[in-house]
Structures are given as C-alpha cells and as structure tokens.
Design a protein around this motif. Structure first.
Motif, mmCIF file in Angstrom:
data_model
loop_
_atom_site.group_PDB
_atom_site.id
_atom_site.type_symbol
_atom_site.label_atom_id
_atom_site.label_comp_id
_atom_site.label_asym_id
_atom_site.label_seq_id
_atom_site.Cartn_x
_atom_site.Cartn_y
_atom_site.Cartn_z
ATOM 1 N N LEU A 27 0.831 -1.204 0.000
ATOM 2 C CA LEU A 27 0.000 0.000 0.000
ATOM 3 C C LEU A 27 0.865 1.254 0.000
ATOM 4 C CD1 LEU A 27 -2.848 -1.021 2.483
ATOM 5 C CD2 LEU A 27 -2.927 -0.937 -0.025
ATOM 6 N N TRP A 28 1.957 1.213 0.758
ATOM 7 C CA TRP A 28 2.885 2.350 0.782
ATOM 8 C C TRP A 28 3.498 2.561 -0.604
ATOM 9 C CZ3 TRP A 28 8.291 2.283 0.052
ATOM 10 C CH2 TRP A 28 8.961 3.471 0.371
ATOM 11 N N GLU A 29 3.831 1.460 -1.274
ATOM 12 C CA GLU A 29 4.389 1.552 -2.629
ATOM 13 C C GLU A 29 3.378 2.169 -3.590
ATOM 14 O OE1 GLU A 29 6.539 -1.296 -5.995
ATOM 15 O OE2 GLU A 29 6.086 -2.096 -3.996
ATOM 16 N N ASP A 30 2.113 1.810 -3.442
ATOM 17 C CA ASP A 30 1.065 2.404 -4.278
ATOM 18 C C ASP A 30 0.985 3.918 -4.073
ATOM 19 O OD1 ASP A 30 0.428 -0.079 -5.279
ATOM 20 O OD2 ASP A 30 -1.263 -0.398 -3.922
ATOM 21 N N SER A 31 1.187 4.342 -2.835
ATOM 22 C CA SER A 31 1.112 5.781 -2.547
ATOM 23 C C SER A 31 2.268 6.541 -3.191
ATOM 24 C CB SER A 31 1.112 6.016 -1.028
ATOM 25 O OG SER A 31 2.392 5.781 -0.465
ATOM 26 N N LEU A 32 3.397 5.878 -3.397
ATOM 27 C CA LEU A 32 4.523 6.520 -4.071
ATOM 28 C C LEU A 32 4.159 6.887 -5.502
ATOM 29 C CD1 LEU A 32 7.573 4.296 -2.974
ATOM 30 C CD2 LEU A 32 6.851 6.483 -2.002
ATOM 31 N N GLN A 33 3.435 5.995 -6.152
ATOM 32 C CA GLN A 33 3.068 6.225 -7.550
ATOM 33 C C GLN A 33 2.186 7.456 -7.694
ATOM 34 O OE1 GLN A 33 1.396 2.604 -9.137
ATOM 35 N NE2 GLN A 33 3.090 1.349 -8.400
ATOM 36 N N LEU A 34 1.372 7.730 -6.701
ATOM 37 C CA LEU A 34 0.506 8.911 -6.747
ATOM 38 C C LEU A 34 1.319 10.202 -6.716
ATOM 39 C CD1 LEU A 34 -2.299 7.737 -4.274
ATOM 40 C CD2 LEU A 34 -2.361 7.733 -6.792
ATOM 41 N N ILE A 38 10.262 12.910 -0.518
ATOM 42 C CA ILE A 38 10.846 11.580 -0.319
ATOM 43 C C ILE A 38 11.115 11.320 1.152
ATOM 44 C CG2 ILE A 38 12.913 10.182 -0.753
ATOM 45 C CD1 ILE A 38 12.987 11.300 -3.570
ATOM 46 N N ASP A 39 11.587 12.333 1.877
ATOM 47 C CA ASP A 39 11.855 12.162 3.316
ATOM 48 C C ASP A 39 10.585 11.808 4.080
ATOM 49 O OD1 ASP A 39 14.541 12.638 3.007
ATOM 50 O OD2 ASP A 39 14.464 14.737 3.648
ATOM 51 N N GLU A 40 9.467 12.403 3.684
ATOM 52 C CA GLU A 40 8.196 12.095 4.344
ATOM 53 C C GLU A 40 7.795 10.640 4.102
ATOM 54 O OE1 GLU A 40 6.275 13.814 6.429
ATOM 55 O OE2 GLU A 40 7.835 15.369 6.430
ATOM 56 N N LYS A 41 8.020 10.167 2.896
ATOM 57 C CA LYS A 41 7.677 8.775 2.587
ATOM 58 C C LYS A 41 8.607 7.804 3.307
ATOM 59 C CE LYS A 41 4.658 8.124 0.599
ATOM 60 N NZ LYS A 41 3.240 8.205 0.983
ATOM 61 N N ILE A 42 9.852 8.195 3.494
ATOM 62 C CA ILE A 42 10.791 7.337 4.230
ATOM 63 C C ILE A 42 10.381 7.233 5.699
ATOM 64 C CG2 ILE A 42 13.175 7.160 5.064
ATOM 65 C CD1 ILE A 42 14.086 8.239 2.343
ATOM 66 N N LYS A 43 9.901 8.328 6.264
ATOM 67 C CA LYS A 43 9.407 8.295 7.645
ATOM 68 C C LYS A 43 8.223 7.332 7.767
ATOM 69 C CE LYS A 43 10.769 13.010 8.890
ATOM 70 N NZ LYS A 43 10.279 14.383 9.211
ATOM 71 N N GLU A 44 7.335 7.365 6.786
ATOM 72 C CA GLU A 44 6.199 6.439 6.782
ATOM 73 C C GLU A 44 6.687 4.987 6.713
ATOM 74 O OE1 GLU A 44 3.519 7.330 3.634
ATOM 75 O OE2 GLU A 44 3.292 9.451 4.191
ATOM 76 N N LEU A 45 7.694 4.754 5.884
ATOM 77 C CA LEU A 45 8.240 3.401 5.740
ATOM 78 C C LEU A 45 8.845 2.905 7.047
ATOM 79 C CD1 LEU A 45 9.001 1.013 3.874
ATOM 80 C CD2 LEU A 45 11.148 2.215 3.405
ATOM 81 N N GLN A 46 9.571 3.777 7.724
ATOM 82 C CA GLN A 46 10.192 3.383 8.991
ATOM 83 C C GLN A 46 9.144 2.957 10.018
ATOM 84 O OE1 GLN A 46 12.653 6.426 10.753
ATOM 85 N NE2 GLN A 46 13.557 5.026 12.231
ATOM 86 N N GLN A 47 8.015 3.665 10.051
ATOM 87 C CA GLN A 47 6.936 3.301 10.973
ATOM 88 C C GLN A 47 6.254 2.002 10.556
ATOM 89 O OE1 GLN A 47 4.421 6.754 10.916
ATOM 90 N NE2 GLN A 47 5.887 8.048 12.032
ATOM 91 N N LEU A 48 6.298 1.705 9.259
ATOM 92 C CA LEU A 48 5.631 0.525 8.720
ATOM 93 C C LEU A 48 6.422 -0.752 8.980
ATOM 94 C CD1 LEU A 48 3.090 -0.230 7.066
ATOM 95 C CD2 LEU A 48 4.483 0.061 4.993
ATOM 96 N N ILE A 49 7.766 -0.674 8.894
ATOM 97 C CA ILE A 49 8.617 -1.865 9.072
ATOM 98 C C ILE A 49 9.754 -1.568 10.063
ATOM 99 C CG2 ILE A 49 8.115 -2.961 6.857
ATOM 100 C CD1 ILE A 49 10.752 -1.639 5.830
ATOM 101 N N PRO A 50 9.437 -1.183 11.289
ATOM 102 C CA PRO A 50 10.494 -0.777 12.239
ATOM 103 C C PRO A 50 11.518 -1.875 12.526
ATOM 104 C CG PRO A 50 8.403 -1.156 13.366
ATOM 105 C CD PRO A 50 8.105 -1.169 11.908
ATOM 106 N N ALA A 51 11.088 -3.138 12.489
ATOM 107 C CA ALA A 51 12.012 -4.232 12.820
ATOM 108 C C ALA A 51 13.045 -4.463 11.734
ATOM 109 C CB ALA A 51 11.222 -5.519 13.062
ATOM 110 N N PHE A 52 12.772 -4.026 10.510
ATOM 111 C CA PHE A 52 13.657 -4.294 9.380
ATOM 112 C C PHE A 52 14.331 -3.043 8.832
ATOM 113 C CE2 PHE A 52 9.909 -7.148 9.186
ATOM 114 C CZ PHE A 52 10.540 -8.312 9.608
ATOM 115 N N PHE A 53 13.853 -1.893 9.249
ATOM 116 C CA PHE A 53 14.363 -0.613 8.743
ATOM 117 C C PHE A 53 15.689 -0.296 9.420
ATOM 118 C CE2 PHE A 53 14.884 3.940 8.660
ATOM 119 C CZ PHE A 53 14.353 4.366 7.450
ATOM 120 N N ILE A 54 16.750 -0.104 8.612
ATOM 121 C CA ILE A 54 18.063 0.232 9.158
ATOM 122 C C ILE A 54 18.351 1.716 9.041
ATOM 123 C CG2 ILE A 54 20.550 -0.151 8.956
ATOM 124 C CD1 ILE A 54 19.069 -2.510 10.103
#
Length: 420
Positions: A199-206, A238-254
C-alpha cells in the motif's frame, strides 16, 4: 533530457572484457538529471554501428558512444562516425602535437603512423581534448540528437565525461532536478518486504516517486527516485515517505544510505568511527582482506589479516587451542572465537572478525556439513559468534560468508557511532 549509451567492441559481446563503462556513464548521467533509456553493446562493424545510430536518431537528446577509437585497423568507429555525418577525417594539429608529446614523454620514441592516426577527427566535430590519453572525444549534432564518441579506456572516458562533456551538457540542456535516496532493510526477503509495503508503494506512484528493489545477500535496498523542478521540494516529499516506511517496518528498517553496496557503507563507517579492524580467515581464503585493501587509504582502519587455511596454521599463528579443535571441530563457533581473539591480539586492533567453515565440495578436517560457516566477532573484551549454512556450491558459500561479514560489521559499527 534522455540519453542512450552504446559500447562498441566484440570483446564486450563475447565476455572477454566486462563492460564497466556504461555503469559509470549511467550513474553520472542520472546524477545530473539525464535519464538513460537504453544501453547496448554492438560489434565494431560499419553496418552495426550505423544501424544503432539510426535507431536512436531523434529518439533521444544524447547518444554516448565508447570504444573503437584505437589506432589499429579493427577500430573503425571514427570512420563510421564521420560517414554518418557525411563528413571526412582531417588531421587536428592540436591533437597531433599532444599525441607527439605524450609518446615522447612516456615511451621516449618518435611518433609512428598508428599514433599519428589518433589525431584524425571529423572536420565538423567539436573536439573534446583528451589530456590524459591519445584518443580525443568527438561531439557532433544531427537534427535533434547530440552524438558523442569517447575512447573505451576507462580512466580516459571518465575524464572526458566529467571534465569535457558535462560542462557542454549543462550549458546546452535544461536539466531536471533529480533526487535519489536509498533505504537499507535487513532481515526480510524481497517478496515478503514487497507484500508488507504494497500500500505504501502504491502511494509513491501517486506522487510520481519511483521505487526500485535492490536485493543483496541478507538485505534489500529500496531506492526512491523522483525528478522535478526543485531539489528541495522533492527531497522533502521523499523524506516524508521514508518516515512512513520506517513506521511501517520498524524491525527491518536500518536507515538511509548513500552508497551502492553494504561493503561501501562499512568502509564509510570505519572511516567515520576511527575503529581499526583485523581479520582471521579460513574458508574465505583472504577474500575479506582483499576487498578491504582494494580501497585507497584502507591502512587507516585495516591493520592486517591472517589467512589460516590449514588446521595447524590456526594453532601456530592465531593461538587456537588444539583441545578446542578436538572437542568442537575446526568448523565451530568456539574455534572462530579463538581465531578472532588471536587476530585482535596480533594486530592490536579495536575489532577482529574471523571465518571458519566448510565451503565444499568435501568436508576436509571438519565434521560440519558442507556449506556451514562460523563467524566470530571480537570487540573490547567480548566475542560474539554465529553459525550459518549457505548451501552449495563452493563459490556461493564463500561469497555469502563475505557478505554476512559486512552485515555484522555494519550493524556493530553503526551502533558504536550512535552511542558516542
């Protein structure tokens, strides 16, 4: 601005020479906002080159060609280049003087006819003067497309790209702002990651942000890219989307990385941290040390390696106890730990990492199954160890062990920097 890259030479097509030129060119063009739509390798023949030129004519703004500019008879790119523009080759006196001086300085001999031919260029071309070699670059414009022919020698090509071609591009083309940011994820495979962030990837396309998955052993890099009018605005998006990603996969986000590989990231962290490193290698046979020493200035952080391939060398060089080997086998975490401690002591470093394993195809002195690798990491007064099975074949086991080493180093050094 759109570009195509053509590399010329039969040696590229048959795998005799690996094409690194197009990789560099693509990276550099992308960095200044020029989109590479295609790259192709072709044989050094008149019809193949002409056909390829025609393919890109008026389809792209820039066609960049490397190779085929040598002085020998099999290098026909220059003649074909002139023919495509209905031009003829003429002697360029400035280039001739330069070639004459280079031959005299480096080879202490007079110019021969082969060297003299290097100074021939199409009469209508703009010469990109090659200060570091004999073959000049040549730039010509036909209708809506700029064609640039460069030598295939990598260091000459790189010089002409950065010092001669880029000033021309920036003067004659309106370049888009472009931003790339790469996120490092660890501990999750590409397919599972794609499922979690769909879903996050879909939001990037928008928002017209392009996402590329760049998997490596044990990790996946996610590269977010966007072109537009303002670097600042794109960066903020892009920074805003990266913040969203970090919240989405905190265990895997480095985190965000600006390097191409995990190894490059480790090198940057070693430089930044001031920590020193040594290695003790068995199954990897010096591959870790070789990679480290391939970087200029590595002596600032890498102090040495002991390649103790045979069992007896682990005892004699690193001080591994015979009893440890007899009790646990030469491929064991216990032996790896003693190897790491021994290397840390010998080279007087902050960190040491050791590998011992069964790369195959036979077990050798070990009891462990083929594909088993034990890695130990010594730091301060502590030692951590890990066991993996990387399967088969042999080269895959060795490569996987090296890549796992970079991951362990990355995770530790990054934590050390954060805590200081």
């Amino acid at each position: 601005m759109k570009a195509a890259i053509i590399t010329i030479g039969d040696e590229l097509l048959i795998g005799q020479v690996v094409d690194t030129n197009s990789v560099f060119i693509g990276q550099q063009l992308e960095a200044i906002g020029c989109k590479v739509i295609e790259k192709i390798a072709v044989s050094d023949t008149f019809h193949q080159i002409i056909e390829t030129f025609e393919k890109y004519q008026n389809k792209v703004d820039l066609v960049l060609i490397t190779g085929g500019l040598g002085p020998t008879k099999d290098d026909i790119t220059k003649k074909t280049f002139a023919h495509y523009f209905n031009d003829e080759l003429v002697m360029n006196t400035a280039v001739l003087d330069h070639v004459t001086q280079l031959i005299a300085n480096y080879y202490n001999r007079p110019l021969n006819e082969m060297n003299r031919l290097q100074a021939l260029v199409p009469s209508k071309c703009e010469v990109l003067f090659n200060d570091v070699g004999t073959a000049p670059g040549m730039l010509m414009v036909k209708e809506q497309t700029v064609f640039v022919s460069l030598p295939g020698v990598p260091y000459e090509m790189k010089y002409l790209i950065t010092e001669k071609l880029f000033p021309y591009i920036k003067k004659h083309f309106q370049l888009d702002a472009i931003v790339h940011k790469t996120v490092l994820t660890v501990g999750i495979g590409e397919s599972m990651l794609a499922e979690k962030i769909a879903l996050w990837e879909d939001s990037l396309q928008l928002q017209n942000i392009h996402l590329a998955y760049l998997p490596q052993f044990g990790l996946v890099r996610l590269r977010l890219s966007k072109t537009g009018d303002s670097v600042e605005e794109i960066t903020q998006e892009i920074d805003e989307k990266i913040k969203e990603l970090q919240q989405l996969i905190p265990a895997f986000f480095i985190g965000v990385t600006n390097t191409d590989t995990l190894f490059d990231e480790v090198v940057q962290l070693l430089k930044k941290s001031g920590l020193t490193l040594a290695t003790a290698e068995s199954c990897t046979g010096g591959s870790i040390a070789q990679k480290l020493t391939s970087i200029e200035g590595a002596s600032a952080y890498f102090k040495g390696s002991a390649v103790t391939y045979a069992t007896e060398s682990k005892i004699a060089v690193l001080g591994v106890q015979q009893q440890t080997i007899e009790t646990y086998s030469v491929v064991s975490e216990e032996v790896a730990k003693e190897m790491a401690v021994g290397a840390k002591k010998i080279f007087q470093t902050d960190l040491a990492i050791a590998t011992t394993g069964n790369a195959g195809p036979l077990k050798g002195d070990a009891d462990a199954e083929v594909g088993t690798v034990c890695i130990a990491f010594a730091y301060e007064d502590k030692v951590e160890s890990f066991t993996y099975n990387f399967g088969k074949p042999r080269h895959k086991v060795i490569q996987a062990a090296v890549e796992k080493t970079w991951l362990l180093l990355y995770q530790y050094i990054r934590l050390q920097i954060k805590s200081t």
